[in-house]
Write a protein that holds these residues in place. Structure first.
Motif, PDB file in Angstrom:
ATOM      1  N   PHE A   1      26.402 118.262  70.318  1.00  0.00           N
ATOM      2  CA  PHE A   1      25.391 119.269  69.724  1.00  0.00           C
ATOM      3  C   PHE A   1      24.985 120.358  70.847  1.00  0.00           C
ATOM      4  CE2 PHE A   1      25.007 115.370  67.108  1.00  0.00           C
ATOM      5  CZ  PHE A   1      24.985 115.838  65.885  1.00  0.00           C
ATOM      6  N   PRO A   2      24.774 121.576  70.438  1.00  0.00           N
ATOM      7  CA  PRO A   2      24.191 122.230  71.447  1.00  0.00           C
ATOM      8  C   PRO A   2      22.948 122.390  71.871  1.00  0.00           C
ATOM      9  CG  PRO A   2      24.329 123.192  69.160  1.00  0.00           C
ATOM     10  CD  PRO A   2      24.734 122.012  69.217  1.00  0.00           C
TER      11      PRO A   2
ATOM     12  N   THR B   1      15.905 121.646  71.765  1.00  0.00           N
ATOM     13  CA  THR B   1      15.593 120.591  72.614  1.00  0.00           C
ATOM     14  C   THR B   1      15.763 119.220  71.603  1.00  0.00           C
ATOM     15  OG1 THR B   1      13.913 121.699  73.535  1.00  0.00           O
ATOM     16  CG2 THR B   1      13.825 119.304  73.707  1.00  0.00           C
ATOM     17  N   LEU B   2      16.572 118.322  72.014  1.00  0.00           N
ATOM     18  CA  LEU B   2      16.697 117.047  71.512  1.00  0.00           C
ATOM     19  C   LEU B   2      15.446 116.292  71.809  1.00  0.00           C
ATOM     20  CD1 LEU B   2      18.170 115.028  69.840  1.00  0.00           C
ATOM     21  CD2 LEU B   2      19.813 114.443  71.819  1.00  0.00           C
ATOM     22  N   ASP B   3      14.718 115.990  70.965  1.00  0.00           N
ATOM     23  CA  ASP B   3      13.439 115.233  71.453  1.00  0.00           C
ATOM     24  C   ASP B   3      13.693 113.574  71.091  1.00  0.00           C
ATOM     25  OD1 ASP B   3      10.542 114.976  71.614  1.00  0.00           O
ATOM     26  OD2 ASP B   3       9.942 115.876  69.716  1.00  0.00           O
ATOM     27  N   ASP B   4      12.666 113.111  71.624  1.00  0.00           N
ATOM     28  CA  ASP B   4      12.581 111.366  71.697  1.00  0.00           C
ATOM     29  C   ASP B   4      13.841 110.845  71.793  1.00  0.00           C
ATOM     30  OD1 ASP B   4       9.996 112.004  70.872  1.00  0.00           O
ATOM     31  OD2 ASP B   4      10.475 111.349  68.525  1.00  0.00           O
ATOM     32  N   PHE B   5      14.438 111.280  72.947  1.00  0.00           N
ATOM     33  CA  PHE B   5      15.972 110.921  73.036  1.00  0.00           C
ATOM     34  C   PHE B   5      16.000 109.471  73.512  1.00  0.00           C
ATOM     35  CE2 PHE B   5      19.485 109.971  75.918  1.00  0.00           C
ATOM     36  CZ  PHE B   5      20.510 110.254  74.688  1.00  0.00           C
ATOM     37  N   GLY B   6      16.600 108.699  73.058  1.00  0.00           N
ATOM     38  CA  GLY B   6      16.751 107.376  73.335  1.00  0.00           C
ATOM     39  C   GLY B   6      16.389 106.267  72.057  1.00  0.00           C
ATOM     40  N   THR B   7      15.563 107.067  71.214  1.00  0.00           N
ATOM     41  CA  THR B   7      14.922 106.079  70.196  1.00  0.00           C
ATOM     42  C   THR B   7      16.032 105.839  69.138  1.00  0.00           C
ATOM     43  OG1 THR B   7      13.967 107.822  69.299  1.00  0.00           O
ATOM     44  CG2 THR B   7      12.565 106.748  70.743  1.00  0.00           C
ATOM     45  N   GLY B   8      16.901 106.695  68.830  1.00  0.00           N
ATOM     46  CA  GLY B   8      17.812 106.715  67.641  1.00  0.00           C
ATOM     47  C   GLY B   8      18.973 105.909  67.946  1.00  0.00           C
ATOM     48  N   TYR B   9      19.986 105.995  67.020  1.00  0.00           N
ATOM     49  CA  TYR B   9      21.198 105.197  67.416  1.00  0.00           C
ATOM     50  C   TYR B   9      22.331 106.180  67.831  1.00  0.00           C
ATOM     51  CZ  TYR B   9      18.597 102.500  64.110  1.00  0.00           C
ATOM     52  OH  TYR B   9      17.720 101.411  63.520  1.00  0.00           O
ATOM     53  N   SER B  10      22.112 107.333  68.168  1.00  0.00           N
ATOM     54  CA  SER B  10      23.264 108.054  68.661  1.00  0.00           C
ATOM     55  C   SER B  10      23.658 107.577  70.140  1.00  0.00           C
ATOM     56  CB  SER B  10      22.854 109.702  68.784  1.00  0.00           C
ATOM     57  OG  SER B  10      21.961 109.801  69.649  1.00  0.00           O
TER      58      SER B  10
ATOM     59  N   GLU C   1      16.518 112.879  67.318  1.00  0.00           N
ATOM     60  CA  GLU C   1      18.041 112.851  67.362  1.00  0.00           C
ATOM     61  C   GLU C   1      18.408 112.001  65.832  1.00  0.00           C
ATOM     62  OE1 GLU C   1      19.866 109.743  70.205  1.00  0.00           O
ATOM     63  OE2 GLU C   1      17.827 109.164  70.033  1.00  0.00           O
ATOM     64  N   SER C   2      17.433 111.310  65.215  1.00  0.00           N
ATOM     65  CA  SER C   2      17.666 110.426  63.927  1.00  0.00           C
ATOM     66  C   SER C   2      18.188 111.567  62.936  1.00  0.00           C
ATOM     67  CB  SER C   2      16.545 109.934  63.386  1.00  0.00           C
ATOM     68  OG  SER C   2      15.484 110.445  63.237  1.00  0.00           O
TER      69      SER C   2
ATOM     70  N   LEU D   1      25.072 120.434  62.902  1.00  0.00           N
ATOM     71  CA  LEU D   1      25.613 121.398  63.609  1.00  0.00           C
ATOM     72  C   LEU D   1      25.444 122.797  63.379  1.00  0.00           C
ATOM     73  CD1 LEU D   1      29.026 119.650  64.853  1.00  0.00           C
ATOM     74  CD2 LEU D   1      27.095 120.726  66.327  1.00  0.00           C
ATOM     75  N   ALA D   2      25.697 123.112  62.024  1.00  0.00           N
ATOM     76  CA  ALA D   2      25.522 124.315  61.581  1.00  0.00           C
ATOM     77  C   ALA D   2      24.331 125.002  61.821  1.00  0.00           C
ATOM     78  CB  ALA D   2      26.179 124.522  59.987  1.00  0.00           C
TER      79      ALA D   2
END
Ligand code: C2E
Ligand code: CA
Ligand code: CA
Ligand code: CA
Length: 275
Positions: free
Chosen positions: A190-191, A173-182, A148-149, A159-160
């Motif tokens: 994001f798709p 796949t969005l990996d390591d979800f929860g570790t970043g700042y989003s 996510e970072s 996005l592009a």
């Protein structure tokens, strides 16, 4: 070391120098290593929540150097990102992963990690199409994992790039979800088809009610947004039991299976271990 006299720095700087020296040596060795075939992939199965079916396997890169022995991706990938070789190495990973996985049962997918630099490289769609064409592997069996970072550094470019991947019918796949700042709201921007919940939350499931609540919330939100969820780093039965009380779609971790060489995965499938 600099002329730091005889203070504490003397204890510290030789170590730093050694680290920098090792990074330089590894950086210089990398191109040759790729040509000599010193890189290989391990594969870690990702199971359905019941632990009965293998849905996918994640390709994990290994470097066994003739000069330095086994080197962790946590060490050499940042170096490859610095010297630019990550694009060549990452392209090899995509091709090799598709080649290996093309022997697997058709319902099993392959997950491949993408460096942010790869995601933003203009030739990524060409590399993907080439890997699919030469292996005869179906696009919708390929899942590309992005952390996510990277997304927030340049939202438009990310996005592009993700759109270009999705247009090839390749999954993201969005990996390591929860570790970043989003924030959770980025999930709607994001798709991604899949969201992988970081190991740190799974580790805490046993001790922390807050983690249970966070994981449950993330899974519910993802489901509402039409995304699948994977819990990574499942190491204990208690964690798995806790996840089974959620509507998580898939689980991955040492409890279920460790990363293994291609021939072992092949033997597992030949033995009827997959769906
Ligand atoms: P990641 O994408 O989060 O991959 C999961 C890491 O956790 C892997 O480490 C895996 O072996 C390890 N793991 C799996 N199950 C468990 C568990 O139950 N407990 C614990 N403690 N660890 C578990 P690995 O193979 O050392 O890879 C480290 C990181 O290196 C990966 O983290 C990924 O960010 C990166 N990486 C690996 N292969 C590639 C690649 O081909 N390309 C790129 N760009 N990065 C890669
Ligand atoms: Ca990953
Ligand atoms: Ca991960
Ligand atoms: Ca992780």
């Amino acid at each position: 070391a600099k002329d730091s006299g005889r203070g504490q720095m003397c204890l510290y700087e030789p170590l730093m120098d050694e680290k920098i020296e090792r990074s330089r040596t590894l950086a210089a060795d990398m191109q040759g290593a790729l040509e000599r075939g010193e890189f290989h992939l391990m594969f870690q199965p990702i199971y359905d929540l019941a632990g009965e079916r293998i849905l996918s396997c994640e390709a994990l890169l290994r470097w066994t150097s003739r000069n330095h022995g086994a080197i962790s991706p946590a060490e050499f990938i940042p170096i490859a990102e610095d010297n630019g070789l990550i694009v060549a190495i990452g392209s090899w990973v995509i091709r090799e992963a598709c080649r290996v996985a093309s022997d697997w049962p058709a319902e099993v997918k392959i997950a491949v990690n993408l460096s942010p630099i790869q995601l933003r490289s203009a030739n990524l769609p060409t590399v993907i199409m080439g890997a699919l064409a030469s292996s005869g592997f179906a696009a919708d069996r390929l899942e590309l994992e992005v952390t996510e970072s990277v997304l927030l550094e340049d939202i438009e470019a990310s996005l592009a790039a993700l759109d270009a991947i999705n247009r090839l019918h390749v999954r993201t796949t969005l990996d390591d979800f929860g570790t970043g700042y989003s924030s959770l709201s980025y999930l709607t921007k994001f798709p991604f088809q899949t969201l992988k919940i970081d190991r740190s939350f799974i580790t805490d499931l046993e001790q922390s009610h807050a983690s249970v609540a966070i994981v449950q919330t993330v899974i519910d939100l993802a489901a509402k947004l039409g995304m699948r969820t994977v819990a990574e780093g499942v190491e204990t039965q208690a964690q798995l039991d806790q996840l089974r009380r959620t509507r998580c779609d898939a689980v991955q971790g040492y409890l279920l299976a460790r990363p293994m060489p291609a021939n072992m995965v092949g033997a597992m499938f030949a033995g009827g271990a997959a769906g």
